[in-house]
Design a protein around this motif. Structure first.
Motif, PDB file in Angstrom:
ATOM      1  N   THR A   1      -3.070 -13.284  17.320  1.00  0.00           N
ATOM      2  CA  THR A   1      -2.615 -14.012  15.908  1.00  0.00           C
ATOM      3  C   THR A   1      -3.789 -14.664  15.357  1.00  0.00           C
ATOM      4  O   THR A   1      -3.686 -14.914  14.052  1.00  0.00           O
ATOM      5  CB  THR A   1      -1.471 -14.886  16.070  1.00  0.00           C
ATOM      6  OG1 THR A   1      -1.837 -15.777  17.078  1.00  0.00           O
ATOM      7  CG2 THR A   1      -0.072 -14.188  16.934  1.00  0.00           C
ATOM      8  N   TRP A   2      -4.917 -14.905  16.112  1.00  0.00           N
ATOM      9  CA  TRP A   2      -5.900 -15.896  15.466  1.00  0.00           C
ATOM     10  C   TRP A   2      -6.490 -15.057  14.336  1.00  0.00           C
ATOM     11  O   TRP A   2      -6.962 -13.961  14.609  1.00  0.00           O
ATOM     12  CB  TRP A   2      -6.558 -16.458  16.355  1.00  0.00           C
ATOM     13  CG  TRP A   2      -7.790 -15.577  16.850  1.00  0.00           C
ATOM     14  CD1 TRP A   2      -7.746 -14.753  17.980  1.00  0.00           C
ATOM     15  CD2 TRP A   2      -9.205 -15.412  16.408  1.00  0.00           C
ATOM     16  NE1 TRP A   2      -8.674 -14.129  18.247  1.00  0.00           N
ATOM     17  CE2 TRP A   2      -9.694 -14.489  17.034  1.00  0.00           C
ATOM     18  CE3 TRP A   2      -9.673 -15.746  15.325  1.00  0.00           C
ATOM     19  CZ2 TRP A   2     -11.074 -13.979  17.043  1.00  0.00           C
ATOM     20  CZ3 TRP A   2     -11.043 -15.462  15.110  1.00  0.00           C
ATOM     21  CH2 TRP A   2     -11.702 -14.394  16.043  1.00  0.00           C
ATOM     22  N   MET A   3      -6.659 -15.633  12.926  1.00  0.00           N
ATOM     23  CA  MET A   3      -7.429 -15.172  12.077  1.00  0.00           C
ATOM     24  C   MET A   3      -7.045 -13.776  11.573  1.00  0.00           C
ATOM     25  O   MET A   3      -7.985 -13.198  11.367  1.00  0.00           O
ATOM     26  CB  MET A   3      -8.854 -15.379  12.268  1.00  0.00           C
ATOM     27  CG  MET A   3      -9.227 -16.765  12.357  1.00  0.00           C
ATOM     28  SD  MET A   3     -11.118 -16.966  12.772  1.00  0.00           S
ATOM     29  CE  MET A   3     -11.768 -16.575  11.212  1.00  0.00           C
ATOM     30  N   LYS A   4      -5.726 -13.491  11.634  1.00  0.00           N
ATOM     31  CA  LYS A   4      -5.547 -11.999  11.626  1.00  0.00           C
ATOM     32  C   LYS A   4      -5.975 -11.460  10.175  1.00  0.00           C
ATOM     33  O   LYS A   4      -6.235 -10.317  10.117  1.00  0.00           O
ATOM     34  CB  LYS A   4      -3.867 -11.890  11.725  1.00  0.00           C
ATOM     35  CG  LYS A   4      -3.622 -10.316  11.898  1.00  0.00           C
ATOM     36  CD  LYS A   4      -2.257 -10.482  12.776  1.00  0.00           C
ATOM     37  CE  LYS A   4      -2.082  -8.920  13.361  1.00  0.00           C
ATOM     38  NZ  LYS A   4      -1.146  -8.771  14.242  1.00  0.00           N
ATOM     39  N   VAL A   5      -5.513 -12.068   9.205  1.00  0.00           N
ATOM     40  CA  VAL A   5      -5.916 -11.593   7.805  1.00  0.00           C
ATOM     41  C   VAL A   5      -7.325 -11.360   7.673  1.00  0.00           C
ATOM     42  O   VAL A   5      -8.052 -10.313   7.178  1.00  0.00           O
ATOM     43  CB  VAL A   5      -5.545 -12.716   6.710  1.00  0.00           C
ATOM     44  CG1 VAL A   5      -5.996 -12.170   5.306  1.00  0.00           C
ATOM     45  CG2 VAL A   5      -4.041 -12.554   6.651  1.00  0.00           C
ATOM     46  N   LEU A   6      -8.271 -12.452   8.143  1.00  0.00           N
ATOM     47  CA  LEU A   6      -9.534 -12.235   8.182  1.00  0.00           C
ATOM     48  C   LEU A   6     -10.399 -11.175   8.832  1.00  0.00           C
ATOM     49  O   LEU A   6     -10.879 -10.385   8.652  1.00  0.00           O
ATOM     50  CB  LEU A   6     -10.251 -13.798   8.680  1.00  0.00           C
ATOM     51  CG  LEU A   6     -11.798 -13.773   8.614  1.00  0.00           C
ATOM     52  CD1 LEU A   6     -12.476 -13.544   7.335  1.00  0.00           C
ATOM     53  CD2 LEU A   6     -12.378 -15.100   9.239  1.00  0.00           C
ATOM     54  N   SER A   7      -9.858 -11.109  10.153  1.00  0.00           N
ATOM     55  CA  SER A   7     -10.152 -10.124  11.029  1.00  0.00           C
ATOM     56  C   SER A   7      -9.954  -8.704  10.563  1.00  0.00           C
ATOM     57  O   SER A   7     -10.668  -8.068  10.398  1.00  0.00           O
ATOM     58  CB  SER A   7      -9.382 -10.192  12.252  1.00  0.00           C
ATOM     59  OG  SER A   7      -9.480 -11.403  12.967  1.00  0.00           O
TER      60      SER A   7
ATOM     61  N   GLN B   1     -13.359 -24.069  14.303  1.00  0.00           N
ATOM     62  CA  GLN B   1     -13.669 -24.314  12.793  1.00  0.00           C
ATOM     63  C   GLN B   1     -13.358 -25.085  12.130  1.00  0.00           C
ATOM     64  O   GLN B   1     -13.829 -25.523  11.086  1.00  0.00           O
ATOM     65  CB  GLN B   1     -13.361 -22.684  12.009  1.00  0.00           C
ATOM     66  CG  GLN B   1     -14.221 -21.458  12.706  1.00  0.00           C
ATOM     67  CD  GLN B   1     -13.564 -20.051  12.077  1.00  0.00           C
ATOM     68  OE1 GLN B   1     -12.910 -20.244  11.049  1.00  0.00           O
ATOM     69  NE2 GLN B   1     -14.341 -19.089  12.584  1.00  0.00           N
ATOM     70  N   ALA B   2     -11.995 -25.685  12.603  1.00  0.00           N
ATOM     71  CA  ALA B   2     -11.365 -26.992  11.823  1.00  0.00           C
ATOM     72  C   ALA B   2     -12.128 -28.073  12.417  1.00  0.00           C
ATOM     73  O   ALA B   2     -11.941 -29.199  11.527  1.00  0.00           O
ATOM     74  CB  ALA B   2      -9.966 -26.961  12.429  1.00  0.00           C
ATOM     75  N   GLY B   3     -13.101 -27.984  13.345  1.00  0.00           N
ATOM     76  CA  GLY B   3     -13.824 -29.532  13.516  1.00  0.00           C
ATOM     77  C   GLY B   3     -13.145 -30.541  14.476  1.00  0.00           C
ATOM     78  O   GLY B   3     -13.633 -31.549  14.286  1.00  0.00           O
TER      79      GLY B   3
ATOM     80  N   TRP C   1      -7.219 -16.758  22.228  1.00  0.00           N
ATOM     81  CA  TRP C   1      -7.974 -16.089  21.134  1.00  0.00           C
ATOM     82  C   TRP C   1      -7.732 -16.924  19.871  1.00  0.00           C
ATOM     83  O   TRP C   1      -8.385 -16.759  18.876  1.00  0.00           O
ATOM     84  CB  TRP C   1      -7.254 -14.604  20.522  1.00  0.00           C
ATOM     85  CG  TRP C   1      -5.847 -14.861  20.624  1.00  0.00           C
ATOM     86  CD1 TRP C   1      -5.013 -15.032  19.787  1.00  0.00           C
ATOM     87  CD2 TRP C   1      -4.798 -14.508  21.688  1.00  0.00           C
ATOM     88  NE1 TRP C   1      -3.764 -14.829  19.792  1.00  0.00           N
ATOM     89  CE2 TRP C   1      -3.493 -14.495  21.184  1.00  0.00           C
ATOM     90  CE3 TRP C   1      -4.817 -13.950  23.013  1.00  0.00           C
ATOM     91  CZ2 TRP C   1      -2.517 -14.268  21.763  1.00  0.00           C
ATOM     92  CZ3 TRP C   1      -4.026 -13.742  23.682  1.00  0.00           C
ATOM     93  CH2 TRP C   1      -2.533 -13.884  23.082  1.00  0.00           C
ATOM     94  N   THR C   2      -6.799 -17.929  19.966  1.00  0.00           N
ATOM     95  CA  THR C   2      -6.668 -18.968  18.898  1.00  0.00           C
ATOM     96  C   THR C   2      -7.749 -19.953  18.772  1.00  0.00           C
ATOM     97  O   THR C   2      -7.941 -20.650  17.659  1.00  0.00           O
ATOM     98  CB  THR C   2      -5.378 -19.668  18.944  1.00  0.00           C
ATOM     99  OG1 THR C   2      -5.276 -20.408  20.199  1.00  0.00           O
ATOM    100  CG2 THR C   2      -4.208 -18.575  19.109  1.00  0.00           C
ATOM    101  N   GLU C   3      -8.465 -20.264  19.843  1.00  0.00           N
ATOM    102  CA  GLU C   3      -9.668 -21.469  19.998  1.00  0.00           C
ATOM    103  C   GLU C   3     -10.319 -21.410  18.915  1.00  0.00           C
ATOM    104  O   GLU C   3     -10.710 -22.254  18.334  1.00  0.00           O
ATOM    105  CB  GLU C   3     -10.350 -21.180  21.298  1.00  0.00           C
ATOM    106  CG  GLU C   3     -11.056 -22.404  21.195  1.00  0.00           C
ATOM    107  CD  GLU C   3     -12.053 -22.568  22.675  1.00  0.00           C
ATOM    108  OE1 GLU C   3     -12.446 -23.623  23.183  1.00  0.00           O
ATOM    109  OE2 GLU C   3     -11.905 -21.434  23.408  1.00  0.00           O
ATOM    110  N   PRO C   4     -11.026 -20.132  18.378  1.00  0.00           N
ATOM    111  CA  PRO C   4     -11.859 -20.093  17.283  1.00  0.00           C
ATOM    112  C   PRO C   4     -11.470 -21.029  16.080  1.00  0.00           C
ATOM    113  O   PRO C   4     -12.260 -21.741  15.176  1.00  0.00           O
ATOM    114  CB  PRO C   4     -12.357 -18.822  16.741  1.00  0.00           C
ATOM    115  CG  PRO C   4     -12.138 -18.068  18.220  1.00  0.00           C
ATOM    116  CD  PRO C   4     -10.915 -18.924  18.930  1.00  0.00           C
TER     117      PRO C   4
END
Length: 437
Positions: A4-10, A293-295, A286-289
């Motif tokens: 699910t992480w960054m799906k659109v970006l991926s 990125q959110a800092g 896979w959600t960790e990035p």
């Protein structure tokens, strides 16, 4: 596997990479569905192979690793001119494979669909690479080796990567709640309840719903009781008993007391976690990035055990590498060599060391040199106890998923935990009946 992480970006980046694809040994990702596949001819300089995989495997550091492996393989194998890596999202990958047209030479896909692949695709028999190198074969987790071995004793896949569910803790929230998080891990469910109580007392939401939206949270809770579950099926019915599942439904009900109602994996829950409005988030590695990125400040824990030192790790997902039988002996041999490379110690160690994701080589996951990243260290522990989501390779029934519809009925009060357990077993048996197993 859920990604699910960054799906659109991926997906967007995968398409961009496809447009700029360069042919040859250094090729990265492509969205060209007109791939040559197993029916492609041998070029003047060697075979041109095609490899289908998930979109995120051609992005960022994963993409760099894939490019490196392709380059190395082409340089080491004179009969292979190029490998074109075609990136697909989850649904497109499965749909394209099951269509059976224009298939690639090899692909990476979920172990959940392994039996369907066996039935729909002329998979290449990989037994030679297992029998010729026992050290290579013995490096995989035993349950993974068993899963890729069919009833005739032949291997048809190479175990590659895996995951177990994780709990991410917003450490800024824990500080506000007076929790000494560096010395207070989530070893047990009592630890979790205690920390949720203190977060709640500080006026902050503890966690999202663990009953709605997906199997991951309730299934992860169920997996904590894996040693007490008689997992399997006989005569079209599960061998798991309702009495073995009651504690899981009681836990789901208890956790719901600390829920703010947000659905698991929802954008709302993710944003609340990143902005310090939510303390605990159950998610995949896979959600960790996104959190990086959110800092934000966070740490990573496994789903708790029922007692200190008890079973934990949640539901384990697996992804395997497969080959398609081309009917060409030379081409098949090249495919076997690529798949063996994907299963090698050095390949999977690099994947874990750089990406932090767990692989299915036990020797890698127990090698301190591979566990540079904190997420890899946590996953290493979870991999030793994670309950497989289903009987990978030997059944098409994703039996744990039956909990998805039952858990919300327990937390809403419609069913007691005992009734929920009974309904869960009925739902599992309905899946086996539907599958004809």
């Amino acid at each position: 596997m859920k990604r699910t992480w960054m799906k659109v970006l991926s997906l967007g980046l995968a398409i961009i990479m496809a447009c700029s694809l360069m042919t040859g040994c250094g090729s990265g990702g492509s969205k060209d569905d007109g791939s040559k596949g197993s029916s492609a001819q041998k070029s003047e300089n060697g075979y041109d192979l095609v490899f289908w995989t998930y979109s995120d495997m051609v992005l960022n550091d994963q993409g760099k690793l894939m490019d490196q492996w392709v380059k190395e393989f082409c340089e080491e194998n004179d009969d292979v001119n190029s490998i074109t890596v075609v990136a697909k999202d989850d649904s497109d990958l499965l749909t394209s494979l099951m269509a059976g047209v224009g298939l690639p030479d090899m692909f990476c896909a979920s172990a959940r669909d392994a039996l369907s692949f066996q039935r729909a695709i002329d998979l290449l028999d990989l037994s030679p690479i297992y029998s010729e190198d026992q050290v290579w074969a013995d490096g995989f987790y035993e349950n993974a080796r068993s899963a890729v071995t069919n009833d005739e004793g032949k291997q048809y896949a190479v175990p590659f990567m895996s995951f177990v569910s994780l709990i991410f803790r917003n450490t800024d929230v824990l500080d506000k709640a007076g929790i000494d998080w560096k010395n207070e891990p989530l070893n047990t469910w009592d630890d979790f309840y205690s920390q949720c109580e203190r977060v709640k007392a500080a006026g902050i939401d503890a966690t999202h719903s663990w009953s709605t939206g997906h199997f991951t949270c309730p299934g992860g809770i169920l997996a904590c009781d894996a040693p007490n579950l008689t997992i399997g099926h006989e005569n079209g019915k599960t061998t798991v008993e309702a009495s073995q599942c009651v504690r899981a439904f009681k836990t789901i009900l208890e956790v719901e007391k600390f829920s703010n109602g947000m659905t698991y994996a929802s954008q709302a829950a993710t944003e609340a976690f990143k902005t310090g409005e939510l303390a605990f988030l159950c998610a995949g590695p896979w959600t960790e990035p996104d959190y990086q990125q959110a800092g934000m400040n966070y740490d990573i824990q496994l789903i708790p055990a029922y007692e200190d030192g008890g079973w934990t790790g949640g539901c384990q997902g697996q992804d395997w590498m497969y080959g398609v039988d081309s009917g060409d002996e030379g081409r098949n041999d090249a495919i076997l060599r690529w798949l063996k490379k994907m299963g090698e110690y050095d390949t999977q160690k690099a994947f874990t060391k750089v990406i932090g994701r767990s692989t299915l080589r036990e020797d890698v996951m127990n090698d301190p040199e591979a566990l540079d990243l904190e997420v890899a260290k946590v996953l290493s522990k979870g991999m030793n106890a994670g309950m497989p989501q289903m009987e990978f390779g030997h059944s098409s029934v994703f039996w744990v998923s039956a909990i998805t519809d039952i858990a919300p009925r327990v937390t809403s009060g419609e069913l007691t935990p005992e009734q929920g357990a009974e309904e869960f077993i009925k739902a599992i048996n309905a899946l086996y009946a539907e599958a004809g197993e």
